[in-house]
Scaffold this motif. Structure first.
Motif, PDB file in Angstrom:
ATOM      1  N   ALA A   1      -5.231  -4.141   9.328  1.00  0.00           N
ATOM      2  CA  ALA A   1      -4.568  -4.557   8.094  1.00  0.00           C
ATOM      3  C   ALA A   1      -5.594  -4.723   6.985  1.00  0.00           C
ATOM      4  CB  ALA A   1      -3.822  -5.871   8.335  1.00  0.00           C
ATOM      5  N   ALA A   2      -6.705  -5.366   7.311  1.00  0.00           N
ATOM      6  CA  ALA A   2      -7.740  -5.582   6.298  1.00  0.00           C
ATOM      7  C   ALA A   2      -8.251  -4.255   5.749  1.00  0.00           C
ATOM      8  CB  ALA A   2      -8.891  -6.389   6.881  1.00  0.00           C
ATOM      9  N   LEU A   3      -8.434  -3.305   6.650  1.00  0.00           N
ATOM     10  CA  LEU A   3      -8.929  -2.001   6.221  1.00  0.00           C
ATOM     11  C   LEU A   3      -7.919  -1.312   5.310  1.00  0.00           C
ATOM     12  CD1 LEU A   3     -11.063   0.198   6.414  1.00  0.00           C
ATOM     13  CD2 LEU A   3      -9.947   1.034   8.484  1.00  0.00           C
ATOM     14  N   ALA A   4      -6.641  -1.436   5.668  1.00  0.00           N
ATOM     15  CA  ALA A   4      -5.602  -0.825   4.843  1.00  0.00           C
ATOM     16  C   ALA A   4      -5.614  -1.425   3.441  1.00  0.00           C
ATOM     17  CB  ALA A   4      -4.239  -1.030   5.491  1.00  0.00           C
ATOM     18  N   TYR A   5      -5.671  -2.745   3.364  1.00  0.00           N
ATOM     19  CA  TYR A   5      -5.689  -3.408   2.061  1.00  0.00           C
ATOM     20  C   TYR A   5      -6.914  -2.984   1.244  1.00  0.00           C
ATOM     21  CZ  TYR A   5      -1.977  -6.587   3.628  1.00  0.00           C
ATOM     22  OH  TYR A   5      -0.795  -7.115   4.065  1.00  0.00           O
ATOM     23  N   THR A   6      -8.049  -2.969   1.916  1.00  0.00           N
ATOM     24  CA  THR A   6      -9.282  -2.627   1.203  1.00  0.00           C
ATOM     25  C   THR A   6      -9.246  -1.206   0.658  1.00  0.00           C
ATOM     26  OG1 THR A   6     -10.505  -4.079   2.675  1.00  0.00           O
ATOM     27  CG2 THR A   6     -11.785  -2.541   1.386  1.00  0.00           C
ATOM     28  N   THR A   7      -8.794  -0.281   1.512  1.00  0.00           N
ATOM     29  CA  THR A   7      -8.806   1.111   1.087  1.00  0.00           C
ATOM     30  C   THR A   7      -7.829   1.340  -0.062  1.00  0.00           C
ATOM     31  OG1 THR A   7      -9.157   1.585   3.417  1.00  0.00           O
ATOM     32  CG2 THR A   7      -8.837   3.458   1.971  1.00  0.00           C
ATOM     33  N   LEU A   8      -6.637   0.770   0.065  1.00  0.00           N
ATOM     34  CA  LEU A   8      -5.687   0.935  -1.030  1.00  0.00           C
ATOM     35  C   LEU A   8      -6.228   0.280  -2.299  1.00  0.00           C
ATOM     36  CD1 LEU A   8      -3.025   1.946  -2.109  1.00  0.00           C
ATOM     37  CD2 LEU A   8      -1.923  -0.152  -1.293  1.00  0.00           C
ATOM     38  N   GLY A   9      -6.827  -0.892  -2.128  1.00  0.00           N
ATOM     39  CA  GLY A   9      -7.418  -1.583  -3.278  1.00  0.00           C
ATOM     40  C   GLY A   9      -8.431  -0.700  -3.978  1.00  0.00           C
ATOM     41  N   ALA A  10      -9.301  -0.086  -3.189  1.00  0.00           N
ATOM     42  CA  ALA A  10     -10.340   0.771  -3.767  1.00  0.00           C
ATOM     43  C   ALA A  10      -9.715   1.944  -4.510  1.00  0.00           C
ATOM     44  CB  ALA A  10     -11.264   1.265  -2.668  1.00  0.00           C
TER      45      ALA A  10
ATOM     46  N   GLY B   1      -5.700  -3.835  -7.469  1.00  0.00           N
ATOM     47  CA  GLY B   1      -6.810  -3.685  -6.532  1.00  0.00           C
ATOM     48  C   GLY B   1      -7.370  -5.033  -6.133  1.00  0.00           C
ATOM     49  N   GLU B   2      -7.530  -5.871  -7.143  1.00  0.00           N
ATOM     50  CA  GLU B   2      -8.087  -7.196  -6.874  1.00  0.00           C
ATOM     51  C   GLU B   2      -7.221  -7.960  -5.863  1.00  0.00           C
ATOM     52  OE1 GLU B   2      -8.390  -9.762 -10.306  1.00  0.00           O
ATOM     53  OE2 GLU B   2      -8.578 -11.496  -8.968  1.00  0.00           O
ATOM     54  N   LYS B   3      -5.905  -7.892  -6.097  1.00  0.00           N
ATOM     55  CA  LYS B   3      -4.990  -8.599  -5.210  1.00  0.00           C
ATOM     56  C   LYS B   3      -5.163  -8.153  -3.764  1.00  0.00           C
ATOM     57  CE  LYS B   3      -0.850 -10.051  -7.386  1.00  0.00           C
ATOM     58  NZ  LYS B   3       0.343  -9.489  -7.998  1.00  0.00           N
ATOM     59  N   LEU B   4      -5.254  -6.834  -3.601  1.00  0.00           N
ATOM     60  CA  LEU B   4      -5.405  -6.321  -2.237  1.00  0.00           C
ATOM     61  C   LEU B   4      -6.737  -6.729  -1.629  1.00  0.00           C
ATOM     62  CD1 LEU B   4      -3.798  -2.872  -2.899  1.00  0.00           C
ATOM     63  CD2 LEU B   4      -3.054  -4.485  -1.144  1.00  0.00           C
ATOM     64  N   PHE B   5      -7.789  -6.697  -2.434  1.00  0.00           N
ATOM     65  CA  PHE B   5      -9.091  -7.135  -1.917  1.00  0.00           C
ATOM     66  C   PHE B   5      -9.023  -8.590  -1.480  1.00  0.00           C
ATOM     67  CE2 PHE B   5     -11.444  -3.855  -4.714  1.00  0.00           C
ATOM     68  CZ  PHE B   5     -11.319  -2.900  -3.720  1.00  0.00           C
ATOM     69  N   ARG B   6      -8.271  -9.379  -2.253  1.00  0.00           N
ATOM     70  CA  ARG B   6      -8.170 -10.790  -1.885  1.00  0.00           C
ATOM     71  C   ARG B   6      -7.411 -10.962  -0.572  1.00  0.00           C
ATOM     72  NH1 ARG B   6     -10.111 -14.367  -5.621  1.00  0.00           N
ATOM     73  NH2 ARG B   6     -10.307 -13.557  -7.739  1.00  0.00           N
ATOM     74  N   SER B   7      -6.363 -10.155  -0.392  1.00  0.00           N
ATOM     75  CA  SER B   7      -5.641 -10.237   0.879  1.00  0.00           C
ATOM     76  C   SER B   7      -6.571  -9.861   2.019  1.00  0.00           C
ATOM     77  CB  SER B   7      -4.445  -9.277   0.891  1.00  0.00           C
ATOM     78  OG  SER B   7      -3.619  -9.537  -0.198  1.00  0.00           O
ATOM     79  N   ALA B   8      -7.346  -8.792   1.812  1.00  0.00           N
ATOM     80  CA  ALA B   8      -8.281  -8.374   2.858  1.00  0.00           C
ATOM     81  C   ALA B   8      -9.281  -9.482   3.133  1.00  0.00           C
ATOM     82  CB  ALA B   8      -9.008  -7.103   2.431  1.00  0.00           C
ATOM     83  N   TYR B   9      -9.706 -10.114   2.063  1.00  0.00           N
ATOM     84  CA  TYR B   9     -10.674 -11.221   2.215  1.00  0.00           C
ATOM     85  C   TYR B   9     -10.077 -12.340   3.071  1.00  0.00           C
ATOM     86  CZ  TYR B   9     -13.385 -15.351   0.860  1.00  0.00           C
ATOM     87  OH  TYR B   9     -14.111 -16.505   0.864  1.00  0.00           O
ATOM     88  N   ASN B  10      -8.819 -12.679   2.774  1.00  0.00           N
ATOM     89  CA  ASN B  10      -8.187 -13.753   3.545  1.00  0.00           C
ATOM     90  C   ASN B  10      -8.059 -13.394   5.014  1.00  0.00           C
ATOM     91  OD1 ASN B  10      -7.947 -15.552   1.473  1.00  0.00           O
ATOM     92  ND2 ASN B  10      -5.979 -14.714   0.785  1.00  0.00           N
ATOM     93  N   ILE B  11      -7.696 -12.124   5.252  1.00  0.00           N
ATOM     94  CA  ILE B  11      -7.598 -11.711   6.651  1.00  0.00           C
ATOM     95  C   ILE B  11      -8.970 -11.813   7.312  1.00  0.00           C
ATOM     96  CG2 ILE B  11      -7.144  -9.778   8.200  1.00  0.00           C
ATOM     97  CD1 ILE B  11      -5.077  -8.814   6.179  1.00  0.00           C
TER      98      ILE B  11
END
Lengths: 192, 854
Positions: free
Chosen positions: B546-555, B566-576
């Motif tokens: 999940a973290a990888l998915a969020y990060t890649t989409l964010g990028a 993008g920022e939002k997704l990076f933050r979700s990845a960060y939380n995970i």
């Protein structure tokens, strides 16, 4: 010795959560603690450290037969005496500054050093009323200040008395200091 | 407390608990986040945090700290009178000759032996009359004990000790007939190298003391004497401290009332802040001493405004022209048998680095020992490489961001830019095997069709990893073949893997990532959004996938300018990641770095910088630095340095990350292409445009072998070369490159992108330069439309472009429209730049000119 026994008994009740017992121990120790404190405070030498913990400890040794008690009892005793200690100190410092002022001749202004001292007594007195306010608002934090600041208790000892974990106590301490400081900064407080 | 009502207090207390758990640098961001709706709450919380900091030093930890200054009052008498012994007084075996020094508690007399055994002069130290409190006696005995430990040619030796007739302790020390080291150097007009040699003896003495576990804590010229024959002697261990023994309790606490015992100019930050004292404290003070030896008297607390020592000399040189104090710099230089210019040159570089390393605010960042400081100076004297130099490049990365507090970016002379920054997801490629193992374990648990799943999983992964030009160094890919494979894979995913959404989601991410590497952002986004949606609906899936998915989409969102998303997704990845790993795990670090990038892209440099600082400091704590990630971090930091207008630092960082990547990846790699692009771009913006052009060409050559011709990065690099050429007057070649870039862009599926509008803007600037205003206007408008669509009305680019168009309108006589656009531009830019920012003032001037003509 009768008194010692009573303190011991109340103390163990207090340890088991009896709030009244706590109050009773307080009443029993107050006068003795005051005596001990005044003796020590009056005999102060320049450069000596004002060690309230030592005072409380001395009282403990005098009032309780420590051979029969473990450190948990001591923690509870300290908890009780830290409040007593606070009152004793405030009264003592108040009377001291009053004497100083009274004894000061008109043509002899206070020097800077003395002024700084006065200020510090004011600080302590306003600290005292800040503790009162904190106790009123959040007793848990207020007591923590008494235990730690006045009684010089360790986190381990406070944990024994309150049942809170040490990390929680440390966090509480950070909060307590903020609120304490904020109460001292509060202009309403300074007239106190 | 009465400031707040009960409800507010509760509210504040809850927030306070949360905020106190955060590291200090995150507190600000947190506060902003939770209080966006309520500025009053923000103010109150800030005030409380301020209290939190102040309360520390105000209360101390115990009542004793708090009440210490009260003690004389409790005792209740006036300050003791100054008493000195008469000449000829006999104390022990000594006869007093004269008073030669006094401190807070003691007096020092020049004395000689009384028993005629031998005629030797000694320094006799006694306690001042009336100062014989227990505390002072204790400290006095303590100093004697410290001295007894120390037997060193550069430390004044303890000879003897005893009690006076009144029972007061005294001790006799070697009498040092010398003058303070600074005076000695000035009187002899010692040159820098000679001063350094002398200073190494000081280091030796301090090193020796440290080995005996003694920290001096009060090093200053008056305690460091030099005798006629040039021997250095350390004196006065009066407030020294023996580390790690029971006596450490005797140190005198620094209190609010200011019972400070050290000398402010030489006090280390931790002394001022009343924090832990260690040998590093003396290292700092040695740094101050060295600085004074090299550049003259030093103000207190210089760590608060770190400045290169060479610059210090240079500054006083420049100030001279303005002030009447014209001979200060000259005098300083003359005392060093040099001229100010020569002195400046001599300090620049190695000595700057050495001094800055010794004077770091954080004790852990300084030289680890006095010996290392000495060795580095020795290296300098022997023309060997200096170790401080190496550490300072790395250190600067950590530091420079915080140096530039409120500076907002000025966007150079040409209006827009292209600089490629790398969102850190490359590390995942390195641990694919590990990830795959974990996935496969999960899959094995789902027993049915296990084998098929593994097969598909590894087949696709191998295929796609090979297809990722950034992961493996390959010849340019046959996009068509890969494209077909991808499409087939996609079909299968949606049909065959319908019932196994976990595998499908995972494959979607792999494919999305591959599309992104190939430059097909729309496809990439479509697949990745699909995957992210799956993970979002599976709230229990809190894993790496999940973290990888969020990060890649964010990028990928960031590629197309959707920065907040993008920022939002990076933050979700960060939380995970935070829930999966410990604080300093590499994934947490890269998450932080990514959030920083997203913030930076939104122009929020302040916050971005906080994230970068965190990420870098965590990175530094890792036992093994991940060099790829480190290079990436250098990259992001160089971008922010650039945004903060610090070209020098940005260039240096880019060169460093370039050289790391050249070692890791070789010279012929797409990443090298990006680094070269950035380097060229920065040189260009730093006014070294001529120098940048060959680098642009080299970059272009690399990109052409690795990237498809419609790859956005390739196109951007053509555009950048064109822009540089145009600004060096080579308009014809520039024109052809611009046209080529636009032609390539037409091959792409989308017709708008951040890079395209940058190129359009640059092209329009060129047209303006060659006075083709009509064409310039229409190109600017095209760029404006694109930016409005991508970024919205309030983005700074929109403001800049409107200003440009407005300018052209005015130049061509359409004043009313021009003024209107310029006003709009000002409104936008005012929210991005401070009032006196050149970017804003430019537009305001344009507005003025336009109105004048109206």
């Amino acid at each position: 010795m009768q008194q010692t026994n009573a303190i011991t008994r109340y103390l163990s009740d207090a340890k088991n959560g009896d709030g009244d017992a706590f109050r009773l121990v307080y009443e029993l120790v107050y006068d003795d603690l005051k005596k001990i404190a005044h003796q020590r405070l009056a005999g102060f030498k320049r450069g000596e450290t004002l060690n309230t913990t030592a005072l409380v400890h001395e009282a403990y040794l005098k009032l309780i037969d420590s051979s029969q008690h473990d450190w948990q009892d001591r923690a509870h005793f300290f908890a009780v005496t830290s409040r007593a200690m606070r009152f004793i100190l405030v009264d003592y410092l108040r009377s001291k500054t009053a004497q100083k002022r009274g004894g000061n001749r008109e043509d002899e202004p206070l020097n800077n050093l003395a002024l700084a001292m006065e200020e510090r007594v004011e600080d302590f007195i306003s600290l005292n009323s800040a503790i009162e306010k904190l106790l009123e608002w959040n007793e848990r934090l207020g007591k923590l200040v008494e235990y730690r600041f006045i009684g010089g208790m360790t986190y381990e000892e406070i944990s024994e008395v309150t049942g809170f974990s040490e990390p929680t106590l440390k966090r509480d301490w950070a909060r307590a200091r903020v609120w304490l400081y904020s109460a001292m900064k509060d202009p309403e407080n300074s007239t106190d | 407390m009465a400031d707040f009502d009960e409800k507010r207090r509760k509210q504040l207390d809850t927030l306070l608990q949360q905020v106190l758990d955060l590291p200090e640098q995150e507190q600000q961001a947190f506060l902003k986040e939770v209080t966006t709706q309520d500025p009053g709450l923000y103010k109150d919380l800030k005030k409380l945090l301020q209290y939190a900091r102040e309360s520390d030093s105000f209360f101390g930890e115990t009542l004793s700290d708090f009440l210490l200054p009260l003690l004389p009052l409790l005792e209740g008498d006036e300050s003791p009178s100054e008493f000195t012994f008469e000449e000829g007084t006999i104390i022990g075996n000594y006869r007093i000759k004269k008073l030669i020094g006094k401190g807070g508690m003691g007096q020092v007399y020049l004395s000689e032996r009384n028993d005629g055994a031998f005629k030797k002069e000694v320094a006799l130290k006694c306690i001042k009359k009336g100062m014989d409190s227990e505390e002072i006696l204790r400290r006095f005995r303590y100093e004697r004990q410290v001295l007894a430990r120390l037997q060193h040619p550069n430390i004044a030796t303890l000879l003897d000790g005893g009690l006076t007739d009144e029972g007061q302790p005294y001790f006799a020390m070697e009498f040092v007939d010398g003058i303070p080291i600074t005076d000695y150097c000035d009187q002899k007009k010692l040159a820098v190298r000679e001063r350094l040699k002398l200073f190494t003896h000081v280091c030796e003495a301090v090193q020796y003391a440290h080995q005996q576990l003694v920290v001096h804590r009060d090093l200053k010229p008056s305690n460091i004497l030099v005798t006629k024959n040039g021997t250095v002697k350390l004196l006065d261990f009066g407030i020294a401290r023996i580390l790690d023994d029971e006596h450490s309790l005797f140190t005198v606490p620094v209190t609010k009332a200011g019972l400070r015992l050290m000398t402010p100019e030489y006090a280390a930050p931790e002394q001022v802040k009343n924090e832990q004292i260690s040998t590093a404290t003396d290292i700092y003070t040695l740094g101050v001493l060295l600085l004074e030896l090299l550049t003259g008297p030093v103000p207190a607390a210089i760590w608060k405004s770190p400045e290169k020592p060479s610059a210090r000399v240079f500054r006083s040189l420049n100030n001279n022209e303005l002030s009447n104090d014209s001979n200060l710099a000259d005098q300083i230089a003359v005392n060093r048998s040099a001229t100010p210019k020569k002195l400046n040159l001599e300090l620049k570089g190695d000595l700057d680095s050495i001094l800055l390393t010794a004077l770091r605010e954080e004790p852990a960042e300084r030289f680890k020992s006095a010996e290392m400081l000495k060795d580095d100076i020795q290296n300098y004297l022997n023309h060997l490489p200096v170790s401080a130099r190496k550490s300072s490049a790395r250190y600067r990365i950590k530091k420079f961001v915080s140096r530039h507090k409120a500076v907002v970016a000025a966007l150079g002379a040409a209006i827009l830019l292209t600089i490629v920054f790398v969102v850190v997801i490359s590390y995942q490629l390195k641990i694919t095997t590990e990830e795959r193992d974990r996935t496969e374990q999960a899959l094995q648990r789902a027993e049915h069709e296990r084998e098929t799943a593994e097969e598909v999983s590894s087949f696709l992964e191998n295929l796609f990893s090979a297809a990722n030009p950034m992961a493996v160094r390959t010849e340019r890919l046959d996009t068509l073949r890969v494209g077909q494979l991808l499409e087939r894979g996609e079909e299968r995913l949606y049909s065959e893997f319908k019932d196994r959404p976990e595998i499908r989601a995972r494959m979607l991410v792999v494919m999305g990532r591959t599309y992104r590497s190939l430059g097909d952002r729309q496809k990439s986004i479509k697949l990745l959004e699909d995957a992210v949606e799956f993970y979002r609906n599976q709230s229990h899936i809190y894993n790496d996938d999940a973290a990888l998915a969020y990060t890649t989409l964010g990028a990928t969102y960031i590629d197309v300018g959707k920065n907040p998303e993008g920022e939002k997704l990076f933050r979700s990845a960060y939380n995970i990641n935070r829930s999966l790993y410990s604080d300093d795990h590499i994934r947490i670090i890269s998450s932080l770095n990514n959030i920083g990038s997203a913030l930076q892209n939104q122009g929020n440099f302040e916050e971005a910088k906080n994230y970068y600082t965190d990420a870098l400091s965590m990175m530094r704590r890792l036992p093994e630095a991940d060099s790829t990630l480190y290079a990436n971090m250098l990259n992001t930091n160089s971008v922010i340095a650039y945004r903060l207008n610090d070209f020098e630092t940005a260039i240096e960082l880019t060169r460093e990350s370039l050289s790391i990547n050249q070692i890791l990846l070789g010279n012929d790699h797409p990443r090298i292409g990006r680094e070269l692009n950035n380097l060229a771009f920065l040189l260009d913006r730093n006014g070294q445009t001529e120098e940048s052009i060959p680098i642009y060409r080299e970059m272009l050559a690399i990109n052409m072998t690795h990237l498809n011709e419609d790859h956005p990065i390739l196109i951007a690099s053509v555009g950048n070369l064109a822009d540089a050429l145009s600004r060096t007057g080579q308009h014809e070649e520039a024109e052809s490159h611009f046209q080529r870039a636009f032609a390539l862009y037409r091959l792409r599926p989308e017709n708008q992108s951040p890079e395209l509008s940058v190129m359009l803007g640059n092209y329009a600037s060129m047209l303006t330069r060659i006075n083709n205003l009509t064409a310039a206007e229409s190109i600017y408008r095209e760029a404006l439309q694109a930016d409005l669509a991508i970024f919205g009305e309030t983005h700074s680019r929109v403001g800049i472009l409107k200003g440009r168009i407005g300018g052209i309108l005015c130049q061509t006589g359409r004043y009313a429209d021009g003024i209107q656009l310029i006003d709009e531009a000002i409104a936008v830019l005012q929210s991005h730049f401070p009032q006196d920012h050149p970017r804003l003032m430019d537009v305001q001037n344009a507005s003025q000119n336009c109105s004048d003509n109206d």
